[in-house]
Design a protein around this motif. Structure first.
Motif, mmCIF file in Angstrom:
data_model
loop_
_atom_site.group_PDB
_atom_site.id
_atom_site.type_symbol
_atom_site.label_atom_id
_atom_site.label_comp_id
_atom_site.label_asym_id
_atom_site.label_seq_id
_atom_site.Cartn_x
_atom_site.Cartn_y
_atom_site.Cartn_z
ATOM 1 N N VAL A 1 87.186 25.258 41.148
ATOM 2 C CA VAL A 1 87.241 26.397 42.066
ATOM 3 C C VAL A 1 88.454 27.273 41.755
ATOM 4 N N ALA A 2 89.586 26.639 41.471
ATOM 5 C CA ALA A 2 90.787 27.405 41.129
ATOM 6 C C ALA A 2 90.599 28.174 39.829
ATOM 7 N N GLY A 3 89.958 27.555 38.852
ATOM 8 C CA GLY A 3 89.703 28.244 37.586
ATOM 9 C C GLY A 3 88.733 29.392 37.753
ATOM 10 N N ASP A 4 87.736 29.219 38.612
ATOM 11 C CA ASP A 4 86.799 30.303 38.892
ATOM 12 C C ASP A 4 87.498 31.460 39.604
ATOM 13 N N ALA A 5 88.390 31.127 40.535
ATOM 14 C CA ALA A 5 89.142 32.182 41.224
ATOM 15 C C ALA A 5 90.058 32.907 40.250
ATOM 16 N N LEU A 6 90.621 32.179 39.306
ATOM 17 C CA LEU A 6 91.476 32.786 38.297
ATOM 18 C C LEU A 6 90.673 33.745 37.414
ATOM 19 N N THR A 7 89.464 33.330 37.046
ATOM 20 C CA THR A 7 88.619 34.184 36.225
ATOM 21 C C THR A 7 88.185 35.448 36.971
#
Length: 79
Positions: free
Chosen positions: A68-74
């Motif tokens: 989820v954090a990586g998706d938010a970063l993207t």
């Protein structure tokens, strides 16, 4: 609106880490409950003896949080 389809290295790393944690945790749970072979056996070294079930559940939750954090970063980089 043009979007950049290439992911940042940090987002790619978080995706890989998410995959390893979730699949390793699910594989460990299946091994503990059903006795199946381990798909990603190296993750057993991350879990203390006697706490396998709790450790694999925490590993899955941590993998989902990293994803989820990586998706938010993207998404944030795509603005």
């Amino acid at each position: 609106m043009a979007s950049n389809s290439s992911k940042s290295p940090l987002a790619a790393l978080s995706g890989l880490l998410c995959f390893v944690l979730v699949v390793g945790g699910v594989s460990g749970l299946l091994h503990e409950w059903l006795g199946w072979i381990r798909f990603m056996g190296f993750v057993r070294f991350l879990i203390p003896n006697g706490y396998e079930i709790y450790g694999y559940v925490v590993m899955i939750a941590l993998g989902v949080a990293v994803g989820v954090a990586g998706d938010a970063l993207t998404r944030r980089a795509g603005r």
